[in-house]
Each structure stands twice: as structure tokens, then as C-alpha cells.
Design a protein around this motif. Structure first.
Motif, PDB file in Angstrom:
ATOM      1  N   ASP B  27       0.858  -1.192   0.000  1.00 37.52           N
ATOM      2  CA  ASP B  27       0.000   0.000   0.000  1.00 37.52           C
ATOM      3  C   ASP B  27       0.882   1.225   0.000  1.00 37.52           C
ATOM      4  N   VAL B  28       0.499   2.194  -0.756  1.00 42.67           N
ATOM      5  CA  VAL B  28       1.203   3.474  -0.740  1.00 42.67           C
ATOM      6  C   VAL B  28       0.208   4.543  -0.299  1.00 42.67           C
ATOM      7  N   SER B  29       0.540   5.167   0.798  1.00 49.26           N
ATOM      8  CA  SER B  29      -0.364   6.160   1.364  1.00 49.26           C
ATOM      9  C   SER B  29       0.002   7.548   0.861  1.00 49.26           C
ATOM     10  N   LYS B  30      -1.028   8.398   0.788  1.00 53.74           N
ATOM     11  CA  LYS B  30      -0.744   9.789   0.411  1.00 53.74           C
ATOM     12  C   LYS B  30      -0.363  10.610   1.639  1.00 53.74           C
ATOM     13  N   GLU B  31      -0.580  10.014   2.759  1.00 55.40           N
ATOM     14  CA  GLU B  31      -0.280  10.734   4.009  1.00 55.40           C
ATOM     15  C   GLU B  31       1.189  10.585   4.382  1.00 55.40           C
ATOM     16  N   LYS B  32       1.667  11.648   5.041  1.00 52.66           N
ATOM     17  CA  LYS B  32       3.023  11.537   5.573  1.00 52.66           C
ATOM     18  C   LYS B  32       2.958  10.760   6.883  1.00 52.66           C
ATOM     19  N   PRO B  33       4.022  10.112   7.259  1.00 57.33           N
ATOM     20  CA  PRO B  33       3.956   9.289   8.483  1.00 57.33           C
ATOM     21  C   PRO B  33       3.864  10.150   9.740  1.00 57.33           C
ATOM     22  N   LYS B  34       3.263   9.576  10.768  1.00 57.01           N
ATOM     23  CA  LYS B  34       3.248  10.226  12.090  1.00 57.01           C
ATOM     24  C   LYS B  34       4.373   9.591  12.892  1.00 57.01           C
ATOM     25  N   LEU B  35       5.375  10.399  13.162  1.00 55.41           N
ATOM     26  CA  LEU B  35       6.575   9.868  13.804  1.00 55.41           C
ATOM     27  C   LEU B  35       6.732  10.422  15.214  1.00 55.41           C
ATOM     28  N   PHE B  36       7.453   9.693  16.009  1.00 52.28           N
ATOM     29  CA  PHE B  36       7.929  10.269  17.272  1.00 52.28           C
ATOM     30  C   PHE B  36       9.441  10.063  17.357  1.00 52.28           C
ATOM     31  N   PRO B  37      10.163  11.141  17.576  1.00 51.00           N
ATOM     32  CA  PRO B  37       9.776  12.543  17.494  1.00 51.00           C
ATOM     33  C   PRO B  37       9.339  12.920  16.074  1.00 51.00           C
ATOM     34  N   ASP B  38       8.576  13.980  15.984  1.00 47.33           N
ATOM     35  CA  ASP B  38       8.065  14.415  14.698  1.00 47.33           C
ATOM     36  C   ASP B  38       9.164  15.154  13.921  1.00 47.33           C
ATOM     37  N   TYR B  39       9.796  14.437  13.012  1.00 51.07           N
ATOM     38  CA  TYR B  39      10.862  15.032  12.211  1.00 51.07           C
ATOM     39  C   TYR B  39      10.407  15.300  10.777  1.00 51.07           C
ATOM     40  N   VAL B  40       9.131  15.240  10.539  1.00 52.50           N
ATOM     41  CA  VAL B  40       8.622  15.447   9.188  1.00 52.50           C
ATOM     42  C   VAL B  40       8.779  16.925   8.809  1.00 52.50           C
ATOM     43  N   ASP B  41       9.494  17.164   7.735  1.00 51.61           N
ATOM     44  CA  ASP B  41       9.664  18.520   7.165  1.00 51.61           C
ATOM     45  C   ASP B  41      10.351  19.505   8.111  1.00 51.61           C
ATOM     46  N   VAL B  42      11.225  19.030   8.954  1.00 46.45           N
ATOM     47  CA  VAL B  42      11.939  19.940   9.855  1.00 46.45           C
ATOM     48  C   VAL B  42      13.204  20.468   9.171  1.00 46.45           C
ATOM     49  N   THR B  43      13.759  21.510   9.735  1.00 47.46           N
ATOM     50  CA  THR B  43      15.035  22.041   9.252  1.00 47.46           C
ATOM     51  C   THR B  43      16.089  21.786  10.321  1.00 47.46           C
ATOM     52  N   ILE B  44      17.215  21.212   9.898  1.00 51.16           N
ATOM     53  CA  ILE B  44      18.236  20.822  10.880  1.00 51.16           C
ATOM     54  C   ILE B  44      19.601  21.369  10.465  1.00 51.16           C
ATOM     55  N   PRO B  45      20.511  21.500  11.406  1.00 54.25           N
ATOM     56  CA  PRO B  45      21.879  21.848  11.041  1.00 54.25           C
ATOM     57  C   PRO B  45      22.610  20.598  10.544  1.00 54.25           C
ATOM     58  N   SER B  46      23.655  20.804   9.783  1.00 61.21           N
ATOM     59  CA  SER B  46      24.320  19.649   9.158  1.00 61.21           C
ATOM     60  C   SER B  46      25.138  18.834  10.157  1.00 61.21           C
ATOM     61  N   THR B  47      25.316  19.375  11.363  1.00 59.02           N
ATOM     62  CA  THR B  47      26.134  18.644  12.338  1.00 59.02           C
ATOM     63  C   THR B  47      25.296  17.960  13.416  1.00 59.02           C
ATOM     64  N   ILE B  48      24.019  17.918  13.235  1.00 55.49           N
ATOM     65  CA  ILE B  48      23.170  17.358  14.291  1.00 55.49           C
ATOM     66  C   ILE B  48      23.315  15.827  14.339  1.00 55.49           C
ATOM     67  N   ALA B  49      23.143  15.279  15.522  1.00 55.67           N
ATOM     68  CA  ALA B  49      23.201  13.825  15.708  1.00 55.67           C
ATOM     69  C   ALA B  49      22.052  13.165  14.946  1.00 55.67           C
ATOM     70  N   PRO B  50      22.163  11.883  14.660  1.00 56.75           N
ATOM     71  CA  PRO B  50      21.108  11.216  13.878  1.00 56.75           C
ATOM     72  C   PRO B  50      19.708  11.417  14.474  1.00 56.75           C
ATOM     73  N   CYS B  83      17.138   3.680  13.874  1.00 53.80           N
ATOM     74  CA  CYS B  83      18.360   4.212  14.494  1.00 53.80           C
ATOM     75  C   CYS B  83      19.417   4.299  13.393  1.00 53.80           C
ATOM     76  N   ILE B  84      19.750   5.518  13.023  1.00 52.03           N
ATOM     77  CA  ILE B  84      20.595   5.731  11.846  1.00 52.03           C
ATOM     78  C   ILE B  84      22.072   5.642  12.236  1.00 52.03           C
ATOM     79  N   PRO B  85      22.856   4.890  11.506  1.00 54.22           N
ATOM     80  CA  PRO B  85      24.300   4.814  11.822  1.00 54.22           C
ATOM     81  C   PRO B  85      24.929   6.215  11.776  1.00 54.22           C
ATOM     82  N   ALA B  86      25.635   6.569  12.835  1.00 54.16           N
ATOM     83  CA  ALA B  86      26.113   7.944  13.005  1.00 54.16           C
ATOM     84  C   ALA B  86      27.032   8.407  11.879  1.00 54.16           C
ATOM     85  N   SER B  87      27.974   7.539  11.464  1.00 53.66           N
ATOM     86  CA  SER B  87      28.941   8.004  10.462  1.00 53.66           C
ATOM     87  C   SER B  87      28.263   8.198   9.109  1.00 53.66           C
ATOM     88  N   ASP B  88      27.355   7.282   8.747  1.00 52.59           N
ATOM     89  CA  ASP B  88      26.625   7.404   7.473  1.00 52.59           C
ATOM     90  C   ASP B  88      25.785   8.680   7.478  1.00 52.59           C
TER      91      ASP B  88
END
Lengths: 597, 487
Positions: B27-50, B83-88
């Protein structure tokens, strides 16, 4: 088995029996409260978290066993076994060093810890750590080769330091004392001085260096705590002298017994008898002076409130009038919960301060403090005091009773997201898991909460007016509570009791009409007595008050009271108390709201 | 025995097959996922932890693909959380700076994969400071058991204590602040029997006894002068009341309060009658980036606690001369909150001097216990004030702090559960428009669920804070300096 062995077995058995009897029948409520003061979680994370600090393993074991204190008998047996194991360990230690000669000295550390555990500031984990350290010395002494012993001693010191905390000192010094005994005993062919001095110095340096290293590189704690750990005493500020003496007692016993055996048989016998008498005397004096039985009684009441055993509370009060603040608070709450406050209040010599424990910032907020607020419907105040109990815990350990109450208040007030956090903690325990799982079914389900026999009522009772907590304005707060829910009979009884205790009959009469909405089968006895008394003060009985019938029995009793009072009873409080001590009239004439007679 | 081994082998292979391999979404949904924490469409600095996350709802597996610039991508699959590998992650962000990551999340429910609509994580080129310093404290009432001030490296998940109250038994540690974000110039208070203000200037530590004959209390809310030669403090006589009304808990207010400036070199508190009026509550001072203005909150005195809900603070300014430590002779009102029946707390000027961010509540000054508390931005050039809707929620937004380049701000919010304060970081673009904030990432996605402490006073720091706890203890014991007062 020779006579000495019989005596030894008999004394040991008697000691164990004494421990069980004391904890099960004389001091069980202290054990129950110890269980309420912790939140032991059964998962791996919790275990690992404990292992990350010195003494953590002992703390973990202590908490593990303390969770069973929920059951009185289990608590008594567990504490007794731990204390007995200290005694038996020292006994085995002496036997290993000196052969089968029985020594009463072996009782000393166990008896000392018995009395320490009467104080809530000392943990069971400390006793377990002492016991395990003693048994570690026994294990050490089983090794015959001096070189192997030296290796085990060296490894044992850091090992015991990390797992048992401060009791590693007991191990270290006992090892040194044992080596002294071994090397100075006639059988030993070793050169006592050279190797011994080296070994002692190495042990001592090692024993000091390891905590210093941990303090510098591994721990963020005070220097004292780095040596002692938090497995023994609730306050990190100090490490009581009693604990130091217990640690020192084991090596001291080893050395004393060594000297003792140098004496003649006759002198040893006399000394054993003398020491035996001393121990009995110490036990007698200790049991008389150390346990605080008044505190035990307060805890009994507090525990009964926790069990919501209102009938038993009243039974206990009927046997002996409550004296302590928590006892009285429990009694008024029990009377309120069973609908007897308006009929039996004055049978228990009440005072104005029996209803609530004033909020204090200093010290730990008692676990019972939130209870009357909770059952009355002051859910926010109950929540506040439950949180204060959690936050004021001197060792930062969460008291499970307060956590449970906090979760309940969150469910009642609809703070489900917060309730989840606390229920999640409770689900990680052995004995609160089921409760928490059932409570979780109420989350985000307002209809289910409303249908709950207690939570639903308390949610409906929540005040609609905004006001804030003022301990000296409880009447006003009760009034506002009642205004939000005019069916809240318990709040009504608390309010009317307060006015009657203040002898404020104007206020009593002002709020009397509300009695009609409380669905009493008849006007409550205390109200009848207050009305009958009011009637004696008025020349005309207003029509409005005629709607509140006073029974013939009350009318007759007040006549008898008036006759007795006018016939010299006004100057003979004791005689009046005997006949009329449970009436409102006696209270009006002979008691003060603050309890003075 | 052999049966058990075969069973285990089959089970192990099953796990491998079930949790790995290519995902073919049913199934492909048109909705964006509901995540915790909510990182959908956020702006982050390039040095932030995963940005580790989990999806809401039940699922047996979760899969996420992060696609960056130059064909770089990361795929993570797990039964519970991403859980995203930190170096990648670090490499991907570095390569995607100034652009955005495309993130596609799928979850496996009832043996069918469901793919959500992809969302973006914008990777800003604007750098962020090294880390955050915050206090972790239970959101209780009056008492406290264990608490501490901690630092967190924003590029990793490393958190370490700066100071804990267990080191100074029976104490409370609070109100940490830095000269801009400089870790070598720091201030915090230790309350309790062995109390004092710890002031670290250019790495040198001093302990101060700040109660003077002319001030009502010890120093309370601090703010550093950009020169490092002064700190502005409020002095407050504070009280608390506890609500019984549903939805409210605590109200903290001042019976009296003033503002003073501490001269670091002279060890002297400087006061002016204009900031020490009996008929006025003055609090929350902060210096302008040029050091020539002192901002503060000011309210008409009311009888406390009876009229606690009638106290309303305006945002005001008084001139300050850093050359001689003198004050101006008039007070300007920058934002008249009382006119709209509101109250200002925590005015914090951006280091570039363009804005003042503050919290607005219905009344009082302890905004953390006000559900209606929101962040506002005053443009100092235009004088316009606006509610920062881009970052506010239905719940409390309270304390906030700027990054050293004024393009990021961290703020505390109770939006997750209404009680526990959590740190959110947001980007502010060159036009003063904020982007969707993100919750401080943690290694374990259950971290915030399990943590029973609030993040209090989150402050950016440009490097690791070094505080020797033993020195704090020693100074409080025997090296405390008494502050004098001058008007």
C-alpha cells in the motif's frame, strides 16, 4: 553431637526464632513501608543501571528482596534470614580459623544490624552486603595456599568494592586479621613479619586506591560516597558510625577470639557466660530502646489506609485511641469513608488537626499526606502531595505507593499522557504490573473513567471554582469543593466536623440545610447532638430547625447530661467523660479544638 | 537437542528474512507518516546527531530510506525504531548541506508493507553551536531530590554532568547562564545550607555570596553583558501557590522583585531607583548585544498571592553605560503587554541585535506552568511583534535561547504530554521566519517516554563546559566572596 554443639544449635535456633517473631509480630509495618518506599523493576535495564555504580549489586539485591515485604510474613522471614546469615557467616569464619569452638561474639554484627534495620534510613541491601562480605571471607579462608589467598584477596577487594560498596572494607580488614591469626598461630611455619607487613600494606593501599581511582575517573559523587556507596544509608551526607563499627566488628571478633583462645578453659567459660549475659542484656535493652513502637503504630495506620481497610482502622482505634498525627488522620479518613464521621466522631476525642497533615517543605512528605485530599476530591492537591513524596525522597528513589497514587490522579484529571509514564514504570514491577495493566485500560477513555466506582466519583467531585491550596483555609476549600458537587457527603462531613470542632454553631446551622441532599436515612447523631445543644441555648426553637428531628434518645441523654453537669459535673470532667465522653456536649464543655482538655 | 537447534536455526533465518531484504510496499499512502519525534519537514543543522525515530501505531517492522544529494542514501530497517548509523548520517548531511533529504518511511502491518508519502528534512548550511546545557529536574512543586546541570554535544548523543546536586549534598543548582555561548564564562547558583553563586570568568571560578543589605534576596535570574564585565540579575522574593482547578498546578510569583547589575571586576552590585521601586515588580533582565541597553520585565505591584492573576509584565528598556556602570534616567516600554491583558517573560535579544524573543502568558511571570504560554518575536527595527506560530503549540512554550549566530534558537515546550518540558530547536531564516522545530534527538527513541525529568533552561554553548565540582565544593566551603552594593 556433644553438649556444646547442642547449645550452639539451640542458641542459633532461638536467635533465628527471635528475629522472625520480632519482624513478623512486633515490627511488620516498618517492613511494609520499606517496600512502599522503593520501585523495584524486574527488567534487565534496571539491573544494568544498578551495576554501573559501586554497591549497586547489593542495592539491587536489597530492592529485589524488599519488594516481597508487601507480604508481612515474607518480609519477616527475609530480614531474619539475612541477619541470621551474618551471624552464621561469622560463626563459620571463626570455625574455619579456630576449629569448632563456639563463640557468642559471632552474634555481635547481626544483632547490631538488627537494630539498625529498625531505622528506615538503613537499607536491607547494607545487611546483605555485610553478609556477603563475611561469606567472602569464609570463602577466602577455604583456600589453603597463602599465595592463592593473596591473589584472591587482591582480586576480591575491587570485586567486592564494585558489587557490595563499603563492605569491601570489612572483607579487606577481616582478611588482614585472618592472616595475622594464621601467621601468628603456632601451627604456621611462615615467617610472620616480612610477608605479612607487605601483604597488609598492599591490601590497605589497594583498598584506598581503588575508590580514589573510581572517584577520579568513573564516578561523579562525593569522596565519601565513592568509598561507602549508597547501598547502606539513605543520606549521602554521612556514613554513620554504627555502620563503621559493624564493618570493624568482624575483624575485631577474629582478633578477640584469637586472644580469647589463649586463656585458660575456666576463664573462657566464665567469659562466655558473662558475655552471654551481656548479649541478653543488650538484646533486652535494645528491644526496649531502639524500635520506635509509636512509629510502628503510625505506619500500621498508614498501611491500613493504603489497603483501604477502613474497618480495621476503626477497630484499632476502638481498642486504643490514636495518638500520632498519621493515626488520627487515618481514623478520621476511615470514619469519613465509612460514613461514620457524622455519627461517631466525638467517640474518638477528635481535634481540629486530625483531618489533614499540614504541608511542609522540609523533610519527606509522608505517604499518607495525600490520602484525605484524594478521597475528598481535591485531586490536584493529592497529586501535588504524591509528587512531593516522590521528589522529597532523600535517596531519590521513587516510592511505589506515591507513584501509584500519582498515576491515579493523572487518570482522574485526564492527564493520560503523563499517566502513561508512571503506569509504564509500574508495569515493570512484579507486584504492581497487573494493577497498572488494568489501569491502562482507562487511558484516553473518559467514559470508562466516569464509570469507575472511585475514579468516576472523584472526577465528578473536582472543583469547578479556581482556588489555591492554603492549609489554614481548609473550611473555605471544603466549601468550594462542596459547591462544585453538593452530593459530596465526605466533604460535607469534613466541613461540618470542622465547624463543630471549632464550636462554631452559627456555621453549623448555616450549612445544616445541605444535609437534605446527602440522603441520610436520618439526621446523623453528631448533628442531632449539636442541634440538641443549640436548643438549650435558645429560648425559642425556630420553625426552620424543627425540620431536623432530634431523637428521643438524644433528647433524654442531653437531659441526663444537663442534670449531671449542673450537679457538680462541670467541675468533674473525668466523671462526665465516663458517661458522656463520646457526645458533642462533652466536647463543647471540656475539650478544645487543639486537643486540650 | 537437535530439534531445538533446528528450531533456532529456522527462527533465526525467519528473523533475517522478515527484517531484511527489499521492501515491496503493498500500500502506498498519500499521508506523511506520524513519527515520534516528529521530524517530518523539519530544518536541521548539518552537524546534528542522527534523528532516530519510531512511527506511531502498531507495526512489526519499520523501514526508512534517506536520500540526499549526489545519490547518497541510507536505508535502515528494524522491528521497532529507526536508528541511523552515526557516520553514514554525518556523511549524508555533509553532502546534502543547503538542500534536503528525502525520507521515505514504510511500516509492516499484518504482514503487509505500507509506504507513507515521502517527506523532507531540510539541511541548513548555517552552522549551530557545539552543544546545549540544561538542567534536568523533576517537574515537582517545592521539594527536589536529585537534579543537575548537564551538557549535551549536539553532534552526538553524549550527555555529561556539569554539576549535580548530589555533589553538594542537600543543595539545589539552578540558573546557569553563559556570556553569549562561551563555556569559559558561566554562572550558576547553588542553593541550600552551603549555597552561593558560582561565577566562572575566563575559566577562573569564584563563589559569591550575593545577598546584600540593600537587596531583598540573593541574585536570581542572570544575564551576561557582552563585554563579560557585568551580569544583570533580578532579586526576587518568590512564593508559590498550588491550584486545585483542573488543568492547572502551580503558580509561582513574586511578592517583590528588583533588578541589579553586578560589576565583575569590583565585586559590586549596582542599583538604580528606577529598577528598585517598591510599587513595581522588575525581573528577567537581559543586555542588548551592544551592551548599551538593559531589557527587563516590569509590572505594577499587586497584593500577593491574592491577586496573582492580575500581575502583568511589560517589556521595558533602560539605558546602561558599560564604561562606568551607570543607568539611564528613563524607562521605555518596548511591548505593552498589559494593554492586551497579557504578560511578558524571558526577553532574550538575538546576538545580532535584530530581535527580542519573549514568552507571552495571560498573567504572572512563571510561564512554564502556563499552558497558554507562547513565543513571540519583536523586530527591533520595525517595532513589530508577532506570535511565532511556526513553532508554538497548544501547550506551553517557555524558556528560549539563541545560538551565537542568531539563526537557531532552542526553546522548552510541554507539547508532548503537557507536563515534561522538552528542548526543541528551530531555525530562523534571514527574514525572521522560523521553520518547523525538531526535538533534540536521542539515541533511544524511548528516551523521552522514560525520562521523568524536565529539560530546564536549555542554553547553547560553543564548546565543552569544564567545571571542577570539587572546586565548587571547596569555594563554597571556604572561599566565598561577599558582594557589596552601590547605588
Amino acid at each position: 553431637m556433644n553438649l556444646k554443639k547442642y547449645i550452639s544449635s539451640f542458641v542459633s535456633t532461638a536467635f533465628f526464632a527471635m528475629l522472625v517473631v520480632f519482624w513478623e509480630f512486633f515490627y511488620p509495618n516498618h517492613l511494609i513501608q520499606k517496600e512502599q518506599m522503593q520501585l523495584f523493576m524486574t527488567d534487565w535495564d534496571y539491573f544494568i543501571q544498578h551495576l554501573s555504580v559501586p554497591g549497586g549489586f547489593a542495592t539491587y539485591l536489597g530492592e529485589f528482596f524488599t519488594q516481597f515485604f508487601l507480604f508481612t510474613m515474607a518480609g519477616a522471614w527475609i530480614v531474619s534470614i539475612v541477619l541470621f546469615s551474618i551471624y552464621f557467616g561469622v560463626k563459620c569464619l571463626l570455625r574455619r580459623l579456630f576449629g569448632s569452638r563456639f563463640s557468642l561474639l559471632a552474634f555481635v554484627p547481626a544483632i547490631a544490624y538488627l537494630f539498625l534495620l529498625c531505622n528506615d534510613f538503613y537499607y536491607l541491601s547494607g545487611a546483605i552486603a555485610v553478609s556477603l562480605s563475611v561469606w567472602a571471607v569464609v570463602g577466602y579462608l577455604k583456600i589453603k595456599s597463602p599465595a592463592s589467598r593473596a591473589v584472591v584477596g587482591f582480586v576480591g577487594i575491587p570485586f567486592l568494592y564494585w558489587f557490595l560498596g563499603g563492605a569491601y572494607v570489612l572483607f579487606g580488614i577481616s582478611v588482614i586479621a585472618s592472616e595475622l591469626v594464621i601467621r601468628f598461630s603456632k601451627e604456621s611455619g611462615l615467617n610472620p613479619m616480612k610477608s605479612l607487613v607487605l601483604y597488609i600494606a598492599a591490601c590497605m593501599i589497594w583498598g584506598v586506591a581503588i575508590p580514589l581511582f573510581a572517584h577520579r575517573f568513573l564516578l561523579l559523587d562525593t569522596l565519601l560516597q565513592s568509598f561507602a556507596s549508597s547501598a547502606y544509608y539513605k543520606f549521602t551526607l554521612a556514613f554513620p558510625i554504627y555502620l563503621k563499627l559493624i564493618f570493624a566488628s568482624v575483624p575485631a571478633i577474629i582478633l578477640l577470639h584469637f586472644v580469647f583462645l589463649k586463656l585458660s578453659e575456666k576463664i573462657r567459660l566464665i567469659m562466655q557466660l558473662g558475655f552471654g549475659l551481656m548479649l541478653i542484656g543488650t538484646l533486652f535493652l535494645g528491644f526496649k530502646k531502639v524500635p520506635v513502637f509509636a512509629e510502628e503504630k503510625e505506619m500500621m495506620y498508614s498501611n491500613l489506609v493504603n489497603k483501604q481497610d477502613w474497618t480495621e482502622i476503626i477497630k484499632q482505634a476502638e481498642r486504643e485511641l490514636p495518638k500520632g498525627q498519621q493515626e488520627k488522620l487515618a481514623l478520621t479518613l476511615a470514619l469519613g469513608r465509612t460514613g461514620q464521621l457524622s455519627s461517631r466522631l466525638f467517640a474518638f476525642s477528635p481535634t481540629q488537626s486530625d483531618f489533614f497533615i499540614p504541608y511542609k517543605v522540609h523533610g519527606m512528605a509522608p505517604l499518607i499526606a495525600n490520602e484525605p485530599y484524594f478521597y475528598l476530591g481535591f485531586v490536584n492537591f493529592s497529586q501535588m502531595l504524591a509528587m512531593e513524596s516522590i521528589d522529597s525522597s532523600p535517596d531519590a528513589v521513587m516510592p511505589v505507593r506515591a507513584v501509584k497514587r500519582y498515576a491515579e490522579t493523572c487518570i482522574i484529571t485526564g492527564q493520560y499522557d503523563v499517566a502513561v509514564r508512571f503506569l509504564t514504570l509500574l508495569k515493570r514491577t512484579l507486584f504492581y504490573r497487573n494493577w497498572a495493566t488494568k489501569a491502562s485500560e482507562y487511558l484516553y477513555n473518559d467514559e470508562k473513567v466516569k464509570a469507575h466506582p472511585l475514579w468516576g466519583k472523584l472526577r465528578a467531585s473536582q472543583p469547578k471554582d479556581e482556588f489555591y491550596y492554603q492549609s489554614d483555609q481548609m473550611d473555605a476549600m471544603l466549601f468550594l469543593l462542596l459547591r462544585s458537587n453538593s452530593q459530596n457527603r465526605m466533604a460535607y462531613e469534613y466541613l461540618m466536623s470542622s465547624y463543630l470542632l471549632q464550636k462554631d454553631l452559627d456555621k453549623f446551622l448555616e450549612f445544616l440545610p445541605l444535609v437534605k441532599s446527602m440522603n441520610y436515612p436520618e439526621l446523623p447523631l453528631v448533628f442531632q447532638e449539636a442541634l440538641a445543644y443549640t436548643r438549650t441555648l435558645l429560648t425559642d426553637w425556630p420553625d426552620a430547625l424543627k425540620a431536623y428531628p432530634i431523637s428521643d434518645n438524644v433528647s433524654k441523654r442531653i437531659e441526663l447530661y444537663a442534670n449531671a453537669f449542673n450537679s457538680g459535673g462541670n467541675k468533674n470532667a473525668a466523671a462526665m467523660k465516663q458517661s458522656f465522653g463520646s457526645t458533642y456536649w462533652y466536647y463543647v464543655h471540656f475539650s478544645e479544638p487543639n486537643g486540650k482538655n | 537437542m537437535s530439534k531445538i537447534s533446528i528450531f533456532h536455526l529456522v527462527f533465526f533465518l525467519g528473523v533475517l528474512v522478515g527484517c531484511g531484504g527489499k521492501v515491496n510496499p503493498g500500500d502506498v499512502s498519500k499521508e506523511k507518516p506520524k513519527l515520534f519525534p516528529d521530524y517530518v519537514d523539519v530544518t536541521i543543522p548539518s552537524t546534528i546527531a542522527p534523528l532516530n525515530f519510531k512511527a506511531q501505531g502498531d507495526y512489526s517492522a519499520i523501514d526508512a530510506v534517506f536520500e540526499g544529494k549526489a545519490g547518497k542514501s541510507i536505508r535502515v530497517q528494524d522491528s521497532k525504531e529507526i536508528c541511523i548509523p552515526a557516520s553514514d548520517w554525518s556523511e549524508l548531511l555533509e553532502a546534502t548541506k543547503g538542500d534536503s533529504l528525502k525520507v521515505t518511511v514504510s511500516v509492516k502491518q499484518h504482514d503487509r508493507w505500507k509506504q507513507y508519502a515521502s517527506f523532507r528534512i531540510h539541511v541548513s548550511e548555517t552552522p549551530i553551536d557545539y552543544g546545549l546545557v540544561y538542567r534536568l529536574i523533576a517537574p515537582g512543586y517545592e521539594v527536589y531530590s536529585k537534579m543537575g546541570i548537564y551538557q549535551r554535544n549536539l553532534s552526538t548523543f553524549d550527555q555529561s554532568p556539569v554539576v549535580e546536586n548530589t555533589l553538594i549534598p542537600g543543595s539545589c543548582v539552578n540558573c546557569h547562564s553563559f556570556k553569549l555561548t562561551d563555556p569559559k564564562n558561566m554562572n550558576f547558583h547553588v542553593r541550600g545550607k552551603k549555597g552561593g553563586t558560582i561565577l566562572i570568568t575566563d575559566g577562573k571560578m569564584n563563589a559569591l555570596m550575593t545577598k546584600t543589605d540593600k537587596t531583598m534576596s540573593n541574585f536570581v535570574y542572570p544575564f551576561w553583558h557582552p563585554s563579560g564585565n557585568y551580569l544583570a540579575y533580578s532579586v526576587n522574593n518568590t512564593h508559590q501557590v498550588f491550584h486545585e482547578e483542573k488543568g492547572k498546578r502551580v503558580e509561582v510569583g513574586d511578592v517583590a522583585s528588583d533588578v541589579v547589575v553586578y560589576d565583575v571586576k569590583k565585586n559590586e552590585a549596582l542599583g538604580t531607583k528606577l529598577l528598585m521601586q517598591d510599587s513595581i515588580f522588575e525581573t528577567f533582565p537581559s543586555f542588548s548585544p551592544d551592551g548599551k541597553s538593559l531589557y527587563f520585565c516590569r509590572a505594577a505591584h499587586k497584593k500577593m498571592p491574592d491577586k496573582y492573576n492580575e500581575v502583568r509584565y511589560n517589556l521595558c528598556r533602560i539605558a546602561f553605560n558599560p564604561e562606568n556602570g551607570s543607568f539611564g534616567d528613563k524607562i521605555d516600554t518596548l511591548f505593552n503587554a498589559t494593554a492586551i491583558n497579557k504578560s511578558v517573560t524571558f526577553p532574550r535579544p538575538s546576538p545580532d541585535g535584530k530581535y527580542i524573543m519573549f514568552t507571552l502568558v495571560d498573567y504572572g511571570n512563571f510561564s512554564i506552568w502556563h499552558k497558554e504560554a507562547d513565543l513571540y518575536l519583536l523586530d527591533l527595527k520595525t517595532g513589530q511583534t508577532r506570535c511565532i506560530d511556526e513553532v508554538n503549540s497548544d501547550n506551553t512554550e517557555s524558556y528560549h535561547s539563541w545560538s551565537s549566530n542568531s539563526r537557531w534558537f532552542v526553546f522548552s515546550s510541554r507539547r508532548i504530554d503537557g507536563l515534561y518540558t522538552r528542548p526543541f530547536i528551530a531555525y530562523l531564516d534571514e527574514n525572521g521566519k522560523a521553520r518547523k522545530p525538531f526535538l533534540l534527538p536521542q539515541a533511544n527513541t524511548d528516551y523521552y517516554d522514560q525520562l521523568l525529568y524536565s529539560f530546564n533552561i536549555p542554553e547553547f554553548v560553543s564548546g565543552k563546559v569544564e567545571v571542577d565540582p570539587n572546586q565548587v565544593d571547596q569555594l563554597l566551603d571556604s572561599g566565598i566572596k561577599k558582594v557589596t552594593f552601590k547605588q
